[in-house]
Design an enzyme around this catalytic site. Structure first.
Site, PDB file in Angstrom:
ATOM      1  N   GLU A  65       0.826  -1.211   0.000  1.00  0.00           N
ATOM      2  CA  GLU A  65       0.000   0.000   0.000  1.00  0.00           C
ATOM      3  C   GLU A  65       0.861   1.262   0.000  1.00  0.00           C
ATOM      4  O   GLU A  65       0.509   2.254  -0.615  1.00  0.00           O
ATOM      5  CB  GLU A  65      -0.940  -0.027   1.221  1.00  0.00           C
ATOM      6  CG  GLU A  65      -1.891   1.143   1.363  1.00  0.00           C
ATOM      7  CD  GLU A  65      -2.941   1.224   0.245  1.00  0.00           C
ATOM      8  OE1 GLU A  65      -3.015   0.318  -0.603  1.00  0.00           O
ATOM      9  OE2 GLU A  65      -3.689   2.226   0.228  1.00  0.00           O
ATOM     10  N   THR A  87     -11.467   8.230 -13.069  1.00  0.00           N
ATOM     11  CA  THR A  87     -10.482   7.676 -12.134  1.00  0.00           C
ATOM     12  C   THR A  87     -10.815   6.241 -11.724  1.00  0.00           C
ATOM     13  O   THR A  87     -10.019   5.574 -11.080  1.00  0.00           O
ATOM     14  CB  THR A  87     -10.326   8.598 -10.899  1.00  0.00           C
ATOM     15  OG1 THR A  87      -9.127   8.234 -10.228  1.00  0.00           O
ATOM     16  CG2 THR A  87     -11.509   8.464  -9.954  1.00  0.00           C
TER      17      THR A  87
HETATM   18  C1  DMJ Z   1     -10.328   3.493  -7.166  1.00  0.00           C
HETATM   19  O1  DMJ Z   1     -11.595   3.538  -6.632  1.00  0.00           O
HETATM   20  C2  DMJ Z   1     -10.028   4.750  -7.912  1.00  0.00           C
HETATM   21  O2  DMJ Z   1      -8.950   4.519  -8.746  1.00  0.00           O
HETATM   22  C3  DMJ Z   1      -9.702   5.896  -7.011  1.00  0.00           C
HETATM   23  O3  DMJ Z   1      -9.315   7.041  -7.716  1.00  0.00           O
HETATM   24  C4  DMJ Z   1      -8.607   5.521  -6.070  1.00  0.00           C
HETATM   25  N1  DMJ Z   1      -8.779   4.288  -5.452  1.00  0.00           N
HETATM   26  C5  DMJ Z   1      -9.372   3.168  -6.091  1.00  0.00           C
HETATM   27  C6  DMJ Z   1      -8.453   2.087  -6.546  1.00  0.00           C
HETATM   28  O4  DMJ Z   1      -7.313   1.916  -5.846  1.00  0.00           O
END
Ligand code: DMJ
EC number: 3.2.1.113
Length: 655
Positions: A524, A635
């Site tokens: 992480e 995202t």
């Molecule tokens: C996802 O839900 C999206 O990429 C977000 O921007 C960040 N975290 C998670 C994946 O790790």
């Protein structure tokens, strides 16, 4: 009192009418003591009570607020058929348009009830209304003028939103000119090895999907080890995160049956009419993004309708003095708040800064500018604020509109804000020049203050806390390699090569963070201090939850450079996932990527289907599948088409 008891009053010897009765009573009643005098007093008292009662009823009807409703309730004993159509909801099976037109099916209404009971009911309602009005007036008197002004604004907005909701409900969304989709369906790769690898990734998607279907259908996520449903508080009671998140991956992998069953579930079960407190950011990137993407790919109206319906539900989050939205919102009451742990009640940069792409599309798809207005206001607030050393802190107070704690990160709490600046510009067909400027200014400051090289030459992005660096990089931060490369082409001052190189260096560092573990999957967070490089040193940073950011960067680097090492690294990730995360019931995250025996966290995250597997699949596809000039990945890796300049011209002309 029985009616017979009143009759003698109107036939007293002193007169035959009401007037006579009263006169006799008043003239001799007070002095006399016989039965006749007693009757007159009784008459007087009863008359007084009766007339007071009548006065009360009429007074209430005519002078209390909302008297028109009361009139129709008390005097006209209105049946539901006589009420305006807006008060009635279409029943099951009724066409929404019928209700909108006021064409009610009268035969179904119940017979009028007992008039005495109805009167009693109406009086109770009058009392209740009266008390509420008094309460509200009292509360209003205690408020500051600014608060009253804000309430009025909120009320106005609520009316606008209700109107928008009813348009969605009544299927009155405007027609959308769906441009022919470029590259949504592709050919098989020519190279047999690549084809096989791609087929393997599709098989992984089938394994993830089938197990979700078998053990957790309709729930948010799957518990692949204990084989049940998993619920995250991020979505409140909204269900089906995996279904919505997986839709576009199913589509591009041509898993048609699975796409159809997912669509049917959305149509029949995806429900937002509930008392649920949700994360605005998570619901936006996964649900709104997933639905919009599925709409553009398939052209199915149900996805557009659901996306706009959910978008409307999220609007009250913006009811703050600055317009910077709350992180958490109750989608029934419209009451918002921030995470209790966030610095001084602040909103989070990566959350309110990651609404832009979806909200611009919501305005386009609904024909209503309200969504775009909200996110453009966020942009204005951020653009106008003074930035410490040109950096954007992660915390902003929505009441004051000012930064809170000076903590800057390109990983958690900050990450996708930068991503959305770049993608807002690209999605606008490169017309949103403000977004472009803010993006390039921001990454310049990041490079100066946060990006460092380790002793052995690994480039990393540290975190900045009030001027001091913490030499730690998160898995989340690894997305930035892809972002730098994606923006490189249009970088100012001849910096194209520089940003492409920066993307490649970040990709290499993140690959190292994978390579230095037992599982060959990254932790992480990893550190560059105390003599280590790209290794997690704290127990609570050693987990891997099927995150996509590293393969996301490989995907952009592959597309933009065609350097074969990115396919090689991507395949290493596939093998590691198969070896360490695949279980009989799906795919699980790991608690410790350095530990020589798998300890499963027992969650198959919905983003594994939305992002990780999609990016891997694209790395082993030809570039004509979802070309980067035509599609923007939100995202959560959901697909949003570039809104071409021509479309925007049409919009402006119509206005
Ligand atoms: C996802 O839900 C999206 O990429 C977000 O921007 C960040 N975290 C998670 C994946 O790790």
């Amino acid at each position: 009192m029985p009616a017979g008891g009143l009759l003698p009053l109107f036939s007293s010897p002193a007169g035959s009418g009401l007037g006579g009765g009263l006169g006799g009573g008043l003239g001799g009643g007070r002095k006399g003591s016989g039965p006749a005098a007693f009757r007159l007093t009784e008459k007087f008292v009863l008359l007084l009570v009766f007339s007071a009662f009548i006065t009360l009823c009429f007074g209430a009807i005519f002078f209390l607020p909302d008297s028109s409703k009361l009139l129709s309730g008390v005097l006209f004993h209105s049946s539901p058929a006589l009420q305006p159509p807006a008060d009635r909801k279409p029943g099951p099976g009724a066409r929404a348009e019928d209700a909108a037109d006021g064409r009610a099916r009268r035969g179904e209404e119940g017979a009028p009830g007992d008039p005495a009971a109805a009167l009693e009911d109406n009086l109770a309602r009058i009392r209740e209304n009266h008390e509420r009005a008094l309460r509200e007036a009292k509360e209003t008197l205690q408020k500051l003028p600014e608060e009253i002004q804000r309430d009025i604004l909120m009320e106005k907005e609520k009316v606008a939103q209700d109107q928008l909701s009813s348009r969605v409900g009544f299927k009155m969304l405007p027609p959308v000119d769906l441009a022919p989709l470029v590259g949504a369906i592709d050919r098989e790769p020519a190279d047999a090895t690549i084809r096989e690898k791609r087929e393997k990734i599709k098989e992984m998607m089938k394994h993830a999907w089938n197990n979700y279907k078998r053990y957790a259908w309709g729930k948010n996520e799957l518990k692949p080890v204990s084989k049940g449903g998993h619920s995250s508080s991020l979505f409140g009671n909204i269900q089906g995160a995996t279904i919505v998140d997986a839709l576009d991956t199913l589509f591009i992998m041509k898993m048609k049956d699975e796409f159809e069953e997912a669509k049917a579930w959305v149509d029949e079960n995806l429900n937002f009419n509930m008392n649920a407190e949700v994360s605005v950011f998570e619901v936006n990137i996964r649900f709104v993004g997933g639905l919009i993407s599925a709409y553009y790919l398939s052209g199915e109206e149900i996805f557009r309708k659901k996306a706009v319906e959910l978008g409307v539900k999220l609007l009250p989050a913006f009811h703050t003095p600055s317009g910077i939205p709350w992180a958490l919102l109750n989608i029934k009451s419209g009451i918002g708040r921030n995470w209790p742990w966030a610095s001084g009640g602040s909103s989070i940069l990566a959350e309110f800064g990651t609404l832009h792409l979806e909200f611009i599309h919501l305005s386009y798809l609904s024909g209503n500018p309200i969504f775009a207005d909200k996110v453009m206001n966020i942009r204005t607030v951020l653009n106008n604020l003074e930035k410490p050393q040109g950096l954007y802190p992660n915390y902003l107070n929505p009441n004051s509109g000012q930064w809170a704690q000076y903590h800057v990160s390109v990983g958690g709490l900050g990450d996708s804000f930068y991503e959305y600046l770049l993608k807002a510009w690209l999605m606008s067909d490169k017309t949103d020049l403000q977004a472009k400027k803010m993006y390039f200014d921001a990454i310049k400051a990041i490079e100066t203050h946060l990006i460092r090289k380790s002793r052995n030459g690994l480039t990393y992005i540290a975190e900045w806390k009030g001027g001091l660096l913490e030499h730690k990089m998160g898995h989340l931060t690894c997305f930035a390699g892809g972002m730098f490369a994606l923006g490189a082409d249009n970088a100012p001052e001849g910096l194209t090569q520089h940003y492409l190189q920066l993307g490649a260096e970040i990709a290499r560092t993140c690959h190292e963070s994978y390579n230095r573990t037992f599982a060959k999957l990254g932790p992480e967070a990893f550190r560059f201090d105390g003599g280590v490089e790209a290794i997690a040193t704290r127990q609570n940073e050693k987990y891997y939850i099927l995150r996509p950011e590293v393969v996301e960067t490989y995907m952009y680097m592959w597309r933009l450079t065609h350097d074969p090492k990115y396919r090689k690294w991507a395949w290493e990730a596939v093998e590691a996932l198969e070896k360490h995360c695949r279980v009989k019931g799906g795919y699980s995250g790991l608690r410790d990527v350095y530990f020589h025996k798998e300890s499963y966290d027992d969650v198959q995250q919905s983003f594994f289907l939305a992002e990780t597997l999609k990016y891997l699949y694209l790395i082993f596809s030809d570039d004509d599948l979802l070309p980067l000039e035509h599609w923007i990945f939100n995202t959560e890796a959901h697909l949003l088409p570039v809104l071409s300049r021509d479309i925007k011209k049409v919009e402006v002309n119509e206005k």
